[in-house]
Design an enzyme around this catalytic site. Structure first.
Site, PDB file in Angstrom:
ATOM      1  N   ARG A 131      -4.153  -5.071  -1.476  1.00 26.72           N
ATOM      2  CA  ARG A 131      -3.167  -3.982  -1.412  1.00 26.72           C
ATOM      3  C   ARG A 131      -1.734  -4.457  -1.656  1.00 26.72           C
ATOM      4  O   ARG A 131      -0.789  -3.977  -1.033  1.00 26.72           O
ATOM      5  CB  ARG A 131      -3.224  -3.254  -0.054  1.00 26.72           C
ATOM      6  CG  ARG A 131      -4.550  -2.662   0.285  1.00 26.72           C
ATOM      7  CD  ARG A 131      -5.008  -1.565  -0.664  1.00 26.72           C
ATOM      8  NE  ARG A 131      -6.373  -1.234  -0.349  1.00 26.72           N
ATOM      9  CZ  ARG A 131      -7.428  -1.821  -0.953  1.00 26.72           C
ATOM     10  NH1 ARG A 131      -7.240  -2.704  -1.936  1.00 26.72           N
ATOM     11  NH2 ARG A 131      -8.643  -1.516  -0.614  1.00 26.72           N
ATOM     12  N   SER A 172      -4.833   5.090   4.315  1.00 29.68           N
ATOM     13  CA  SER A 172      -4.695   4.101   5.396  1.00 29.68           C
ATOM     14  C   SER A 172      -3.225   3.804   5.644  1.00 29.68           C
ATOM     15  O   SER A 172      -2.487   3.514   4.704  1.00 29.68           O
ATOM     16  CB  SER A 172      -5.395   2.802   5.020  1.00 29.68           C
ATOM     17  OG  SER A 172      -6.773   3.038   4.874  1.00 29.68           O
ATOM     18  N   GLU A 188       0.541  -0.435   5.189  1.00 25.46           N
ATOM     19  CA  GLU A 188       0.049  -0.294   3.805  1.00 25.46           C
ATOM     20  C   GLU A 188       0.862   0.797   3.107  1.00 25.46           C
ATOM     21  O   GLU A 188       1.237   0.685   1.948  1.00 25.46           O
ATOM     22  CB  GLU A 188      -1.435   0.074   3.803  1.00 25.46           C
ATOM     23  CG  GLU A 188      -1.972   0.302   2.394  1.00 25.46           C
ATOM     24  CD  GLU A 188      -3.482   0.374   2.311  1.00 25.46           C
ATOM     25  OE1 GLU A 188      -4.164  -0.359   3.063  1.00 25.46           O
ATOM     26  OE2 GLU A 188      -3.988   1.167   1.496  1.00 25.46           O
TER      27      GLU A 188
HETATM   28  C1  LIG Z   1      -6.894  10.780   1.183  1.00 31.59           C
HETATM   29  C2  LIG Z   1      -6.424   9.430   0.652  1.00 31.59           C
HETATM   30  C3  LIG Z   1      -7.349   8.429   0.433  1.00 31.59           C
HETATM   31  C4  LIG Z   1      -6.928   7.181  -0.047  1.00 31.59           C
HETATM   32  N1  LIG Z   1      -7.872   6.214  -0.260  1.00 31.59           N
HETATM   33  C5  LIG Z   1      -7.479   5.005  -0.737  1.00 31.59           C
HETATM   34  C6  LIG Z   1      -8.454   3.979  -0.978  1.00 31.59           C
HETATM   35  O1  LIG Z   1      -9.649   4.150  -0.784  1.00 31.59           O
HETATM   36  N2  LIG Z   1      -7.999   2.783  -1.428  1.00 31.59           N
HETATM   37  C7  LIG Z   1      -6.685   2.548  -1.665  1.00 31.59           C
HETATM   38  O2  LIG Z   1      -6.344   1.439  -2.098  1.00 31.59           O
HETATM   39  N3  LIG Z   1      -5.752   3.496  -1.439  1.00 31.59           N
HETATM   40  C8  LIG Z   1      -6.113   4.717  -0.993  1.00 31.59           C
HETATM   41  N4  LIG Z   1      -5.165   5.685  -0.773  1.00 31.59           N
HETATM   42  C9  LIG Z   1      -3.732   5.377  -0.987  1.00 31.59           C
HETATM   43  C10 LIG Z   1      -3.193   5.694  -2.388  1.00 31.59           C
HETATM   44  O3  LIG Z   1      -3.970   6.689  -3.050  1.00 31.59           O
HETATM   45  C11 LIG Z   1      -3.128   4.442  -3.251  1.00 31.59           C
HETATM   46  O4  LIG Z   1      -2.290   3.455  -2.675  1.00 31.59           O
HETATM   47  C12 LIG Z   1      -2.610   4.757  -4.674  1.00 31.59           C
HETATM   48  O5  LIG Z   1      -2.756   3.614  -5.451  1.00 31.59           O
HETATM   49  C13 LIG Z   1      -1.142   5.190  -4.687  1.00 31.59           C
HETATM   50  O6  LIG Z   1      -0.884   5.735  -5.970  1.00 31.59           O
HETATM   51  P1  LIG Z   1       0.219   6.865  -6.179  1.00 31.59           P
HETATM   52  O7  LIG Z   1       0.270   7.204  -7.621  1.00 31.59           O
HETATM   53  O8  LIG Z   1      -0.015   8.007  -5.256  1.00 31.59           O
HETATM   54  O9  LIG Z   1       1.520   6.073  -5.776  1.00 31.59           O
HETATM   55  P2  LIG Z   1       2.779   6.582  -4.917  1.00 31.59           P
HETATM   56  O10 LIG Z   1       2.344   6.843  -3.526  1.00 31.59           O
HETATM   57  O11 LIG Z   1       3.472   7.670  -5.633  1.00 31.59           O
HETATM   58  O12 LIG Z   1       3.667   5.262  -4.947  1.00 31.59           O
HETATM   59  C14 LIG Z   1       3.238   4.061  -4.324  1.00 31.59           C
HETATM   60  C15 LIG Z   1       4.137   2.928  -4.816  1.00 31.59           C
HETATM   61  O13 LIG Z   1       3.829   2.666  -6.195  1.00 31.59           O
HETATM   62  C16 LIG Z   1       5.028   2.777  -6.981  1.00 31.59           C
HETATM   63  N5  LIG Z   1       4.643   3.290  -8.300  1.00 31.59           N
HETATM   64  C17 LIG Z   1       3.894   4.381  -8.582  1.00 31.59           C
HETATM   65  N6  LIG Z   1       3.726   4.491  -9.915  1.00 31.59           N
HETATM   66  C18 LIG Z   1       4.397   3.451 -10.488  1.00 31.59           C
HETATM   67  C19 LIG Z   1       4.602   3.005 -11.829  1.00 31.59           C
HETATM   68  N7  LIG Z   1       4.111   3.664 -12.873  1.00 31.59           N
HETATM   69  N8  LIG Z   1       5.336   1.886 -12.032  1.00 31.59           N
HETATM   70  C20 LIG Z   1       5.864   1.201 -10.985  1.00 31.59           C
HETATM   71  N9  LIG Z   1       5.713   1.582  -9.689  1.00 31.59           N
HETATM   72  C21 LIG Z   1       4.982   2.687  -9.461  1.00 31.59           C
HETATM   73  C22 LIG Z   1       5.921   3.728  -6.211  1.00 31.59           C
HETATM   74  O14 LIG Z   1       7.281   3.578  -6.564  1.00 31.59           O
HETATM   75  C23 LIG Z   1       5.620   3.281  -4.778  1.00 31.59           C
HETATM   76  O15 LIG Z   1       6.319   2.103  -4.450  1.00 31.59           O
HETATM   77  C24 LIG Z   1      -5.552   6.945  -0.294  1.00 31.59           C
HETATM   78  C25 LIG Z   1      -4.622   7.964  -0.076  1.00 31.59           C
HETATM   79  C26 LIG Z   1      -5.046   9.210   0.400  1.00 31.59           C
HETATM   80  C27 LIG Z   1      -4.045  10.300   0.621  1.00 31.59           C
END
Ligand SMILES: Cc1cc2nc3c(=O)[nH]c(=O)nc-3n(C[C@H](O)[C@H](O)[C@H](O)COP(=O)(O)OP(=O)(O)OC[C@H]3O[C@@H](n4cnc5c(N)ncnc54)[C@H](O)[C@@H]3O)c2cc1C
Length: 298
Positions: free
Chosen positions: A174, A222, A292
């Site tokens: 992560r 998480s 996380e």
């Molecule tokens: C119901 C639920 C279940 C989940 N299950 C999991 C799981 O099983 N495993 C897991 O690992 N995570 C899980 N997550 C967490 C989340 O989905 C992941 O961490 C996901 O990778 C975040 O992506 P996002 O596009 O929503 O990023 P955001 O939340 O929008 O951003 C997260 C970070 O990434 C950066 N970022 C986003 N896009 C870019 C880009 N293009 N370039 C540079 N930086 C960027 C943002 O600035 C920020 O710092 C879950 C979340 C929820 C709500």
């Protein structure tokens, strides 16, 4: 900020909004406004927006699907940039999937299934984008993005696109060493030949697993990383905090490593719960839980 918004709106095709509530863009449904919110449709628009913001000294961050974010109740004094358009495209090239950073991971996993390509089923229920998933090295069911990622195209602070191999990104549990000034624009994934029916069956199993073990109320996945050798959820549960409530936020009674927004929770409610959990777990088990979820506006 108004004049910057006008200058941007005159040059790009995407939405430009002032004082956009970030709670509308996070899975937690929490967070105050960003001073400016901009959607860009291609690299050229992205470069234009970034160079203007740099020139004006305005901070910015990339908003993916907002599924790993806790945004301060007062919001963010800067610009939230969302990738759209060309960043939402997927190309299949033999066993290689090429995806824009704004492609939802669930869509990418479905596309792999429908092409009979194996390696991304673990991601079928992760609600983030490709960009967010690379930054977080998202994973589930014993697999993570680093297992299938070949390389990424990153726009760096000098506003140039560079290709980096996955091995150069410091991908670990992560985390990555991608800095907040670097923007993932495109990524390529190496997959293997798989059986479509088997891939779909496995995806259904994974989704069913989530439905049974994860809460339905708004959340950000998480909250804490799992410490070595144990899970954050089991420690929080053992500390007796399952179902514990502060204001409108609650430690889920289904999965203790999830905090849910059950009744108009504020970011402050969630932060208070985070502090209570950390303190109790540290006192009872001598373990410092690491966040996380990412914080914005703090
Ligand atoms: C119901 C639920 C279940 C989940 N299950 C999991 C799981 O099983 N495993 C897991 O690992 N995570 C899980 N997550 C967490 C989340 O989905 C992941 O961490 C996901 O990778 C975040 O992506 P996002 O596009 O929503 O990023 P955001 O939340 O929008 O951003 C997260 C970070 O990434 C950066 N970022 C986003 N896009 C870019 C880009 N293009 N370039 C540079 N930086 C960027 C943002 O600035 C920020 O710092 C879950 C979340 C929820 C709500």
């Amino acid at each position: 900020m108004k004049s910057v918004a006008h200058e941007i709106a005159a040059k790009i095709t995407g939405k430009v909004k002032l004082q956009e509530p970030l709670k509308n863009h996070t899975s937690f449904r929490i967070g105050g406004p960003a001073d400016l919110y901009v959607e860009v449709h291609n690299v050229k628009e992205l470069v234009f927006v970034l160079s203007l913001l740099q020139q004006k000294g305005i901070p910015w961050f990339i908003l993916g699907n907002g599924t790993n974010l806790l945004v301060h109740d007062q919001g963010y004094r800067g610009t939230a940039i969302r990738l759209q358009g060309a960043f939402k495209e997927i190309n299949v090239n033999g066993l290689m999937l090429e995806a824009g950073a704004a492609v939802p991971l669930t869509v990418l996993a479905q596309r792999a299934n429908s092409q009979g390509l194996s390696g991304l089923t673990f991601a079928c229920g992760i609600p983030g984008t490709v960009g967010g998933a690379v930054v977080m090295n998202a994973g589930a069911h014993g697999r993570s993005i680093s297992d299938v990622l070949v390389d990424v195209q990153i726009l760096d602070s000098s506003l140039e696109l560079h290709t980096y191999q996955a091995s150069e990104l410091g991908l670990n549990y992560r985390k990555s060493k991608i800095s907040p000034s670097e923007i993932i624009c495109f990524a390529r994934f190496q997959l293997e030949v798989g059986d479509k029916i088997e891939l779909e069956r496995q995806s259904r199993d994974y989704l069913e697993f989530r439905r049974n073990r994860q809460p339905r109320q708004p959340n950000a996945g998480s909250i804490f990383k799992n410490p070595p050798g144990t899970t954050a959820g089991s420690l929080i549960e053992a500390a007796g905090l399952k179902g514990y409530r502060v204001g409108g936020a609650m430690i889920s009674d289904i999965h203790a490593n999830f905090i849910v927004n059950c009744q108009q929770a504020t970011a402050q409610d969630v932060m208070t719960l985070i502090m209570i959990v950390r303190e109790k777990v540290a006192r009872q088990f001598g373990i410092e839980l690491e966040l996380e979820v990412r914080l914005l506006g703090y």
